[in-house]
Design an enzyme around this catalytic site. Structure first.
Site, PDB file in Angstrom:
ATOM      1  N   ASP A 247      46.167  18.619 -17.613  1.00 22.27           N
ATOM      2  CA  ASP A 247      44.836  18.238 -17.142  1.00 22.27           C
ATOM      3  C   ASP A 247      44.290  19.367 -16.279  1.00 22.27           C
ATOM      4  O   ASP A 247      44.952  19.830 -15.324  1.00 22.27           O
ATOM      5  CB  ASP A 247      44.906  16.947 -16.326  1.00 22.27           C
ATOM      6  CG  ASP A 247      43.525  16.429 -15.947  1.00 22.27           C
ATOM      7  OD1 ASP A 247      42.910  15.751 -16.794  1.00 22.27           O
ATOM      8  OD2 ASP A 247      43.068  16.726 -14.830  1.00 22.27           O
ATOM      9  N   ASP A 264      32.318  24.193 -20.563  1.00 26.14           N
ATOM     10  CA  ASP A 264      32.717  24.427 -21.961  1.00 26.14           C
ATOM     11  C   ASP A 264      33.476  25.747 -22.087  1.00 26.14           C
ATOM     12  O   ASP A 264      34.459  25.846 -22.838  1.00 26.14           O
ATOM     13  CB  ASP A 264      31.484  24.457 -22.869  1.00 26.14           C
ATOM     14  CG  ASP A 264      30.844  23.083 -23.018  1.00 26.14           C
ATOM     15  OD1 ASP A 264      31.497  22.086 -22.649  1.00 26.14           O
ATOM     16  OD2 ASP A 264      29.695  23.016 -23.509  1.00 26.14           O
ATOM     17  N   GLU A 290      38.919  16.864 -20.302  1.00 24.18           N
ATOM     18  CA  GLU A 290      39.603  18.096 -19.876  1.00 24.18           C
ATOM     19  C   GLU A 290      41.118  17.983 -20.020  1.00 24.18           C
ATOM     20  O   GLU A 290      41.874  18.762 -19.437  1.00 24.18           O
ATOM     21  CB  GLU A 290      39.237  18.401 -18.419  1.00 24.18           C
ATOM     22  CG  GLU A 290      39.810  17.431 -17.396  1.00 24.18           C
ATOM     23  CD  GLU A 290      38.944  16.196 -17.172  1.00 24.18           C
ATOM     24  OE1 GLU A 290      39.105  15.541 -16.127  1.00 24.18           O
ATOM     25  OE2 GLU A 290      38.098  15.895 -18.044  1.00 24.18           O
TER      26      GLU A 290
END
Length: 373
Positions: A247, A264, A290
């Protein structure tokens, strides 16, 4: 012999097969010479009969050598269809010069010879060869008229010429029709193949869309679960798979402070680093938002830890132009192992628990689930 690809080799074999089939005509012609000789219908010497047979054999040997050596590939028509038809017409006409009342039956050789060009000659070429056949037979009739007038029946010869003209005219129309029909079928086949290739391409694109994440290019969650389940089912005794749930730290803050375009870029950068440092047999996927998940083949807890640590350090060293100088990104990871027969969902939950522990420990680190130790 010229170098040929597989496709050209197949065509060359097909040309040879057609050539061998054409030799049946020559076998028939040579048999006719022998039968006419013994039936006293051959108005020539034995040497002339042998010369006709020898000429036919030599010309066919030359065509055979040309195809076997690949020399025929230098011509616009590698099958040498026109050349073979012309030679056959001339040899047949030479034979007819020495036949008596038997000649009318042997006229069948002309249409049989022209049939050799059914799939190769267009209408104009077919008509041209038919005219050549008529001219050849006319020359035979004229030769008899001036050299052996006592052996010729002008009315019968004209009737034979008329019938031959009708047969060859019909054969020209029929042959060119077959050629056009074949070309239409080939065009439809080519069109169908093009549609099939387009369909395959579209199916491939759909497959890619169904199994990959459009932003990062990594596998998506569903594809990961399918592949991981298959690999888990194939694990042998003593084999292990490494599983890591990753993560990106404070990713929401990156979006809020620098915009979604910057977020992004961070996701894409992590994906690029992961692809570059993982083996081909390893699988990494975007698990959601994410979050990423990694499946490491033939792993131990040490090899899994080292792999994730290399990824973490490489990602922490990245600089992003869309964020202020000195801004660095990091991730936290939870690690576990998969053994034969383990439930995949349960092991993913264990990796998720370890991930939360890594976040509680201050982020930018990895945590091993106790079950994997």
């Amino acid at each position: 012999m010229p170098v040929m690809d597989n496709n050209e080799q197949n065509f060359q074999r097909l040309r040879l097969q057609r050539f061998y089939m054409a030799q049946i005509n020559y076998l028939i012609s040579h048999s006719i010479v022998a039968v006419a000789w013994f039936a006293d219908q051959f108005h020539g010497s034995g040497q002339m009969a042998l010369l006709i047979i020898l000429a036919g054999s030599c010309t066919q040997a030359l065509f055979w050598w040309s195809m076997r050596s690949g020399y025929n590939l230098r011509f616009a028509d590698p099958s040498m269809t026109s050349a073979q038809i012309v030679v056959a017409l001339l040899l047949a006409s030479w034979l007819l010069l020495y036949l008596g009342d038997f000649r009318g039956t042997v006229l069948l050789l002309y249409p049989v010879i022209l049939l050799f060009g059914v799939f190769q000659l267009n209408r104009r070429q077919f008509i041209t060869h038919a005219i050549l056949a008529l001219l050849c037979f006319s020359a035979v009739v004229l030769h008899d008229l001036f050299r052996r007038p006592e052996n010729i029946n002008p009315t019968l010869s004209i009737l034979q010429l008329f019938v031959l003209c009708c047969v060859l005219g019909w054969l020209s129309i029929f042959g060119s029709y077959i050629r056009e029909l074949r070309e239409r079928l080939q065009r439809r086949h080519s069109t169908l193949q093009a549609h099939q290739e387009t369909l395959k391409g579209m199916m491939s694109q759909l497959q890619t869309l169904a199994t990959s994440d459009s932003l990062t290019g990594l596998s998506n969650r569903r594809h990961f679960m399918d592949v991981a389940s298959r690999r888990l089912a194939l694990l042998g005794p003593g084999e292990k798979l490494g599983l890591a749930l990753i993560d990106l730290d404070h990713f929401k803050r990156i979006n809020d402070l620098y915009g979604h375009a910057a977020g992004d870029t961070v996701l894409q950068t992590f994906a690029r680093i992961a692809r570059k440092r993982l083996r081909d047999e390893d699988l990494i996927a975007r698990f959601g938002g994410e979050e990423f998940i990694l499946l490491l083949g033939n792993a131990s807890i040490d090899s899994l830890t080292q792999c994730i640590e290399r990824l973490r350090q490489a990602f922490a060293e990245c600089h992003f132009d869309s964020m202020p100088e000195g801004t660095r990104c990091s991730f936290s990871a939870g690690l576990t192992l998969l053994n034969p027969g383990d439930p995949l969902e349960a092991r993913i939950n264990e990796a998720d628990q370890a991930l939360y522990q890594a976040k509680d420990n201050g982020r930018n680190c990895l945590q091993i689930h106790p079950q994997a130790v």
